[in-house]
Scaffold this motif. Structure first.
Motif, PDB file in Angstrom:
ATOM      1  N   LEU A 159       0.825  -1.212   0.000  1.00 46.76           N
ATOM      2  CA  LEU A 159       0.000   0.000   0.000  1.00 46.76           C
ATOM      3  C   LEU A 159       0.857   1.259   0.000  1.00 46.76           C
ATOM      4  N   ILE A 166       0.547   4.154  -2.738  1.00 46.43           N
ATOM      5  CA  ILE A 166       0.321   5.551  -2.376  1.00 46.43           C
ATOM      6  C   ILE A 166       1.401   6.443  -2.994  1.00 46.43           C
ATOM      7  N   TYR A 173       0.604   6.920  -6.555  1.00 45.99           N
ATOM      8  CA  TYR A 173      -0.527   7.837  -6.652  1.00 45.99           C
ATOM      9  C   TYR A 173      -0.074   9.274  -6.416  1.00 45.99           C
ATOM     10  N   LEU A 174       0.747   9.501  -5.405  1.00 43.52           N
ATOM     11  CA  LEU A 174       1.250  10.842  -5.122  1.00 43.52           C
ATOM     12  C   LEU A 174       2.045  11.398  -6.298  1.00 43.52           C
ATOM     13  N   LEU A 222      -1.498  14.194   0.805  1.00 43.98           N
ATOM     14  CA  LEU A 222      -1.870  12.830   1.186  1.00 43.98           C
ATOM     15  C   LEU A 222      -0.679  12.010   1.680  1.00 43.98           C
ATOM     16  N   ALA A 234      -0.484   9.799   4.912  1.00 44.77           N
ATOM     17  CA  ALA A 234      -0.982   8.423   4.994  1.00 44.77           C
ATOM     18  C   ALA A 234       0.143   7.385   4.956  1.00 44.77           C
ATOM     19  N   LEU A 235       1.299   7.752   4.440  1.00 44.84           N
ATOM     20  CA  LEU A 235       2.381   6.770   4.289  1.00 44.84           C
ATOM     21  C   LEU A 235       2.778   6.099   5.604  1.00 44.84           C
TER      22      LEU A 235
END
Length: 97
Positions: A30, A34, A37-38, A46, A49-50
């Motif tokens: 995940l 992420i 996505y970033l 965001l 969230a890491l």
């Protein structure tokens, strides 16, 4: 422990339960998703969230499954390197056994 080579066997011993290893794998996967996505969306806010995603899965594995303390508390950098090494070995099918 003075080198990562000395740390690695200890790291694996702290991740001996297959469920814990799978939780680490999910969290690290995940984290990768992420980051992609970033990079694609440049929604840098965001990034918070890491660590939550990465450590969240790992800490469930340690505190609930293994009943031990994460190596991150004493060896944060080596632990992070170990997480990624374990992830890539599992991805290659070399650590599932």
């Amino acid at each position: 422990m003075k080198t990562f080579a000395e740390f690695w066997p200890f790291y694996l011993s702290e991740h001996s339960n297959p469920i814990n290893r799978r939780l680490h794998f999910c969290g690290t996967l995940l984290v990768h998703l992420i980051v992609v996505y970033l990079l694609m969306t440049q929604q840098w806010f965001l990034a918070w969230a890491l660590p939550i995603v990465g450590y969240g899965f790992a800490w469930v594995g340690h505190f609930i499954i293994e009943k031990n303390r994460p190596a991150t508390f004493k060896h944060p950098l080596w632990s992070l390197i170990g997480d990624f090494k374990m992830f890539y070995l599992m991805l290659q099918g070399k650590l599932w056994r």
